[in-house]
Write an enzyme that holds these catalytic residues in place. Structure first.
Site, mmCIF file in Angstrom:
data_model
loop_
_atom_site.group_PDB
_atom_site.id
_atom_site.type_symbol
_atom_site.label_atom_id
_atom_site.label_comp_id
_atom_site.label_asym_id
_atom_site.label_seq_id
_atom_site.Cartn_x
_atom_site.Cartn_y
_atom_site.Cartn_z
ATOM 1 N N SER C 44 0.807 -1.427 -0.018
ATOM 2 C CA SER C 44 -0.118 -0.095 -0.165
ATOM 3 C C SER C 44 0.784 1.359 -0.020
ATOM 4 O O SER C 44 1.706 1.258 0.737
ATOM 5 C CB SER C 44 -1.049 -0.086 1.094
ATOM 6 O OG SER C 44 -1.681 1.218 1.066
ATOM 7 N N SER C 73 -1.843 -3.573 -0.333
ATOM 8 C CA SER C 73 -2.827 -2.701 -0.850
ATOM 9 C C SER C 73 -3.809 -2.808 -0.209
ATOM 10 O O SER C 73 -4.791 -3.716 0.313
ATOM 11 C CB SER C 73 -2.945 -2.956 -2.443
ATOM 12 O OG SER C 73 -4.220 -2.221 -2.648
ATOM 13 N N HIS C 94 -6.298 -2.625 -10.623
ATOM 14 C CA HIS C 94 -6.968 -1.343 -10.191
ATOM 15 C C HIS C 94 -6.438 -0.048 -10.571
ATOM 16 O O HIS C 94 -5.271 0.152 -10.238
ATOM 17 C CB HIS C 94 -7.369 -1.621 -8.780
ATOM 18 C CG HIS C 94 -8.352 -0.264 -8.159
ATOM 19 N ND1 HIS C 94 -9.315 0.244 -8.890
ATOM 20 C CD2 HIS C 94 -8.053 0.657 -7.113
ATOM 21 C CE1 HIS C 94 -9.820 1.220 -8.155
ATOM 22 N NE2 HIS C 94 -8.969 1.417 -7.172
ATOM 23 N N HIS C 96 -7.294 4.526 -11.219
ATOM 24 C CA HIS C 96 -7.641 5.555 -11.282
ATOM 25 C C HIS C 96 -7.533 6.282 -12.751
ATOM 26 O O HIS C 96 -7.567 7.630 -12.809
ATOM 27 C CB HIS C 96 -7.973 6.642 -10.111
ATOM 28 C CG HIS C 96 -8.553 6.144 -8.966
ATOM 29 N ND1 HIS C 96 -9.470 6.840 -8.234
ATOM 30 C CD2 HIS C 96 -8.166 4.805 -8.368
ATOM 31 C CE1 HIS C 96 -9.670 6.108 -7.233
ATOM 32 N NE2 HIS C 96 -8.834 4.889 -7.122
ATOM 33 N N ASP C 119 -12.463 -6.248 -29.959
ATOM 34 C CA ASP C 119 -11.246 -6.985 -29.893
ATOM 35 C C ASP C 119 -10.781 -7.578 -28.532
ATOM 36 O O ASP C 119 -10.410 -8.654 -28.299
ATOM 37 C CB ASP C 119 -10.174 -6.192 -30.516
ATOM 38 C CG ASP C 119 -10.093 -6.123 -31.837
ATOM 39 O OD1 ASP C 119 -10.924 -7.028 -32.555
ATOM 40 O OD2 ASP C 119 -9.520 -5.348 -32.398
ATOM 41 N N HIS C 168 -16.204 5.608 -8.415
ATOM 42 C CA HIS C 168 -14.974 5.277 -8.067
ATOM 43 C C HIS C 168 -13.980 4.912 -9.166
ATOM 44 O O HIS C 168 -13.748 6.095 -9.746
ATOM 45 C CB HIS C 168 -15.137 3.689 -7.285
ATOM 46 C CG HIS C 168 -13.652 3.290 -6.640
ATOM 47 N ND1 HIS C 168 -13.615 2.395 -5.783
ATOM 48 C CD2 HIS C 168 -12.418 3.660 -6.640
ATOM 49 C CE1 HIS C 168 -12.338 2.355 -5.189
ATOM 50 N NE2 HIS C 168 -11.804 3.155 -5.907
ATOM 51 N N TYR C 228 -5.672 -13.828 -35.433
ATOM 52 C CA TYR C 228 -4.895 -12.667 -35.008
ATOM 53 C C TYR C 228 -3.673 -13.147 -34.418
ATOM 54 O O TYR C 228 -3.312 -14.105 -33.599
ATOM 55 C CB TYR C 228 -5.505 -11.698 -34.344
ATOM 56 C CG TYR C 228 -4.888 -10.514 -34.053
ATOM 57 C CD1 TYR C 228 -4.978 -9.277 -34.781
ATOM 58 C CD2 TYR C 228 -3.983 -10.043 -32.809
ATOM 59 C CE1 TYR C 228 -4.145 -8.202 -34.829
ATOM 60 C CE2 TYR C 228 -3.173 -9.295 -32.948
ATOM 61 C CZ TYR C 228 -3.391 -8.295 -33.763
ATOM 62 O OH TYR C 228 -2.612 -6.838 -33.470
#
Lengths: 231, 231, 231, 231
Positions: C44, C73, C94, C96, C119, C168, C228
């Site tokens: 964290s 974290s 995760h 922001h 895709d 969030h 692909y």
């Protein structure tokens, strides 16, 4: 074979990153050699920073791999259709560049709202129609080429060297791979500028350049009496 | 001749890239030397990273090339008109910077919505009228200068050192080439900020700075009793 | 223990900065090792450029710290819930990131408006419902996991490897930490593109990709007959 | 004197460029030393890359220059008023960062639309009222401080460490110069994210975070039982 063209294609593919047109491997450049009738194209899914000249794939216009140990870009059939239909085109670029893709997703062509676009594109950069279910499910990449060609039935592809494919992303081309890359950069810039100017106009009656300004700008760079640059 | 001014012009042209105002060769800077009556300007279509001091072109105010082996910028006639009409201007910058060009394409001046603009521009950065068909077809670049001059018939160009040309892009100027570059950067920044603040206001009745704030900010940097900076 | 996974987690956390997904320490990556039943996660509040492999924290699925001298974290309980509920997921990211967070703040899922999203995501990237007051106040981070799982009750998380949490920010995942990072980058790109295309449509009836295009694009990368890339 | 604080102020001023909060010299950082009752502040108009520790100016709270050969920032009287009114504040940052300035120009506070803002600001980042003509013309920079203080008459400045000044730009502060810089970065990020989420909502009834989420996020970083980070 085609060492010079391979070198141009390598450089143009690396240029996709230099000009911030791609994320991961979301773009490819090819070039056409009229004397052999073959194209050189980026291998599928290989990161630009790992590309070597020997990775380039040589493909004939019927889709056969002529040289190269890697698979060509999955978009190769689109490139091939365009080379067959657009005489004089020697380089093609496909990207998912942010602003150009936004216009493609909105299903709208990029109107010629200023001289920046008029310097390189003789009018609007059109948006194709949507592909049909059948086109998608039978021969998708070839049909992507076909729908672009259909969009240009009354437009000279050398005068409007780019398009946005509905729900997909931009293609641009030119008389060389470097010129195709150049036009892809212009398309992205003008996609951004015209997004912004349309927002300023509140999306109502956005400005479009007068025809006589369009003519003037296009001609001073590309016309018989062009006077931009040193040549 | 004019070695010092050539050096300033070289640096200011390179500054266009440093401040992210240009793509390819879409911009140029010139400077005016009042004692000889000549201007120094970027050659047409030469990439900034390849520019040398010896590439700079010296042109007289009647458009004659006085020194230099390269063709001057195709926008040279615009620069010349502005130097002839705007006493005290010693440097001019033309770019197709993204946000400034968006306002030009929208055909709108950039209102003075905050102190960032007021620190350098005494009010709105105006937008010219459209050029007529005749102006475009007869002497386009000279007429671009004329329409800017017409826009400033009641504005002091030293107090509002920039403009957006309708459907085209920004010009900025100053009492030196470096100051012109500085003002071009401010124009681009304020074009972005005021685009954003207008979007926040829903394009309805966007905020404009009160006159007394405009006066205060402009004067504290440029007035007789300016107190910003070290001098 | 788990040296290889720790290395992967270190690299993926550093990738958050490389791909411009984080400011300060606003993001974290974890990985799951099915044989030991433990996860490895970023400590964290430690800046990415100071992270060492020995800083990685090993935590069991009941939340016990198995190895490591730093606190894991604060989002660890969210990661744990997802690993327990989503079989096959081996990495979670995760962030922001700017554009993805904008959709989360607007409380809207990111519709599949183009092939760029198709895709990698088999349809819309959903937005969770708001957490209740009780959920927030009792076991916030665990409940964040629960509300994501609830959102996926009729969606296969391996086919739609990401979500935006209401008010969030985004979470993305994949079959490895590197793949989770990849999907977080795609989510941010498509969040930007679709923001822009929705603005072009005036926020009215924005375009959504036809199902048959979605199927085609998803399948050509991820289906049984994917073609692909090089494998 | 105050060598340590000067070093902090030098670093924080350089941080303005690192975090892309400034153009030219459009920003300044100061710090307050409670034992001597003096502040250290950036000199006016000096580029960040040329700043040395010896350039820092020491000013007392009555505005007297205590040490330094350069003029302090023209915004010094604003900083002084804030230090006098806001106990516990030890660092102040002023910038014209793009997105924060857009909100200031629109005359709108930045609503708390997501946890990114809630992690650092306990609610909306307010916008001051406009300054009156008299305030502008008599003691402009001092009155800028006063109008900020007025805005915070019912807000704890340590819980909401920033503001946008109507028609001007952001100020942020903190319990150290580094923390003030940190909050200025958060303000700019959240100004961008919330601009985008408001556009997604069509500027109609934009989302605001529920109070209980705001409480939770603010408290988990700053409350008595904070559990984010390593301490």
């Amino acid at each position: 074979m085609l060492e010079l063209l391979k070198k141009e294609i390598l450089l143009a593919n690396q240029g996709l990153e230099k000009y911030d047109l791609v994320t991961f491997t979301w773009g490819n450049v090819s070039g056409y050699d009229p004397s052999s009738g073959n194209i050189v194209i980026k291998p599928s899914g290989v990161p630009y920073e790992k590309l070597n000249i020997t990775d380039m794939v040589v493909v004939s216009l019927d889709g056969t791999i002529v040289e190269g140990s890697l698979k060509p870009s999955s978009d190769t059939p689109t490139h091939i259709e365009l080379y067959k239909a657009f005489p004089g085109v020697r380089g093609i670029v496909h990207t998912h560049s942010d602003w150009g893709t936004a216009w493609a997703q909105a299903g709208k062509g990029i109107p010629c709202a200023g001289t920046t676009q008029a310097d390189y594109f003789y009018g609007e950069i059109p948006c194709t129609r949507r592909l049909t279910k059948e086109e998608i499910e039978t021969d998708y990449e070839k049909c992507t080429g076909d729908v672009i060609i259909e969009t240009f039935k009354d437009i000279n592809p050398l005068e409007v060297p780019g398009v946005v494919v509905h729900g997909h992303a931009p293609f641009a081309w030119g008389q060389s791979p470097a010129s195709a890359l150049h036009n892809a950069v212009v398309l992205e810039k003008t996609a951004k500028m015209t997004f912004l100017s349309h927002q300023l106009a509140g999306n109502e009656q956005p400005e479009v350049l007068d025809d006589y300004v369009l003519n003037k700008h296009y001609e001073r760079k590309h016309g018989k009496n062009a006077y931009y640059g040193q040549s």
